[in-house]
Design a protein around this motif. Structure first.
Motif, PDB file in Angstrom:
ATOM      1  N   ILE A 125      73.194  27.879  58.670  1.00 46.14           N
ATOM      2  CA  ILE A 125      73.372  27.041  59.854  1.00 46.14           C
ATOM      3  C   ILE A 125      72.958  27.928  61.016  1.00 46.14           C
ATOM      4  N   ASN A 126      71.902  27.522  61.709  1.00 47.56           N
ATOM      5  CA  ASN A 126      71.370  28.416  62.747  1.00 47.56           C
ATOM      6  C   ASN A 126      71.757  27.998  64.164  1.00 47.56           C
ATOM      7  N   ASP A 181      68.981  25.375  58.612  1.00 46.56           N
ATOM      8  CA  ASP A 181      67.552  25.685  58.461  1.00 46.56           C
ATOM      9  C   ASP A 181      66.875  24.450  57.847  1.00 46.56           C
ATOM     10  N   GLY A 182      65.733  24.055  58.360  1.00 47.42           N
ATOM     11  CA  GLY A 182      65.066  22.875  57.843  1.00 47.42           C
ATOM     12  C   GLY A 182      65.402  21.629  58.654  1.00 47.42           C
TER      13      GLY A 182
END
Lengths: 157, 106
Positions: free
Chosen positions: B46-47, B92-93
């Motif tokens: 989780i960014n 991410d993504g």
């Protein structure tokens, strides 16, 4: 007798000069290699502050002195600030100097935050210094540091 | 991603300084680890996290692999009046989890 005393004195001086020259050489070589391989955390810090020198000791990092498990180390960072619309802490960046990726997190505040403080849990690969860098609304930077001893590293292999 | 957990005070008055605690289950795969065959396990973290209240931004966090699995975040807010929180976690993504919770302002 006189000769015997004079000779070692010259030798000592010659030795001292030679040693000095060697030390100078070693010193400049050290500086050169330091430039070539500046630690990643210093690059991370520089990319945030540029040429500004942050004011030391105004960022509080609450971290355990000894972390038995580097996978999950509780962290609280805070800065004293009135947190009004024109005087507040914009962000606190957390840098772990000896992690494979030194940047850990950036916490961004707003005047609505009321208090420039945030908590999380971080990974520490080994014993190291953790840096908190605060960015103020007037463009100034504050910095705080804290060393954590890590028993079992937390970045996998 | 699983349903996050958020802890708010049961009630608050305008002007109160309240602490908001959040937790979400997530592996926070660093991208540094290798599987038993020696292949690197791709990064998956989780960014980004954000919290807003009554449409106004309160707190945001950019997260790196140095944040532990099941990321916990706590922060503060000075209650401006009644309203609803909106919390967002971004993986991410680009996958997102959004949670909305009303604050009981008395």
């Amino acid at each position: 007798m006189k000769d015997a005393q004079a000779t070692p004195r010259i030798d000592r001086r010659a030795f001292a000069t030679g040693a000095g020259a060697l030390a100078l050489l070693a010193g400049s070589a050290g500086r050169l290699s330091a430039q070539a391989t500046e630690p990643a955390w210093q690059q991370a810090l520089k990319s945030l502050v540029g040429d500004v020198k942050p004011l030391e000791g105004k960022v509080t990092l609450e971290l355990p002195e000894i972390a038995e498990n580097g996978n999950t180390v509780p962290l609280t960072v805070s800065v004293e600030s009135p947190m009004t619309a024109n005087d507040y802490v914009k962000a606190i960046h957390v840098i772990a100097t000896e992690n494979p990726q030194p940047g850990v997190a950036t916490f961004r505040f707003s005047p609505l935050s009321g208090k420039a403080s945030a908590a999380s849990r971080m990974r520490l690969a080994r014993t190291q210094e953790v840096i908190g860098l605060a960015e103020l609304s007037d463009g100034k930077f504050l910095i705080g540091r804290r060393t954590v001893k890590v028993t079992i590293g937390g970045c996998g292999g | 991603m699983n349903k996050p957990r958020v802890k708010l005070p049961e009630a608050a008055k305008p002007g109160d300084l309240i602490e908001i605690k959040t937790l979400i289950s997530h592996v926070m795969e660093t991208g540094q680890r290798k599987d038993p065959d020696g292949k690197t396990i791709p990064r998956n973290i989780i960014n980004f996290f954000s919290a807003s209240f009554a449409g106004e931004e309160v707190f945001k966090a950019d997260l790196q692999p140095g944040i532990s699995a099941n990321p916990y975040l706590s922060f503060f807010m000075k209650v401006p009046g009644p309203g609803e929180f909106e919390f967002t976690w971004v993986e991410d993504g680009g996958n997102k989890v959004v949670e909305r919770i009303k604050l009981n302002v008395t």
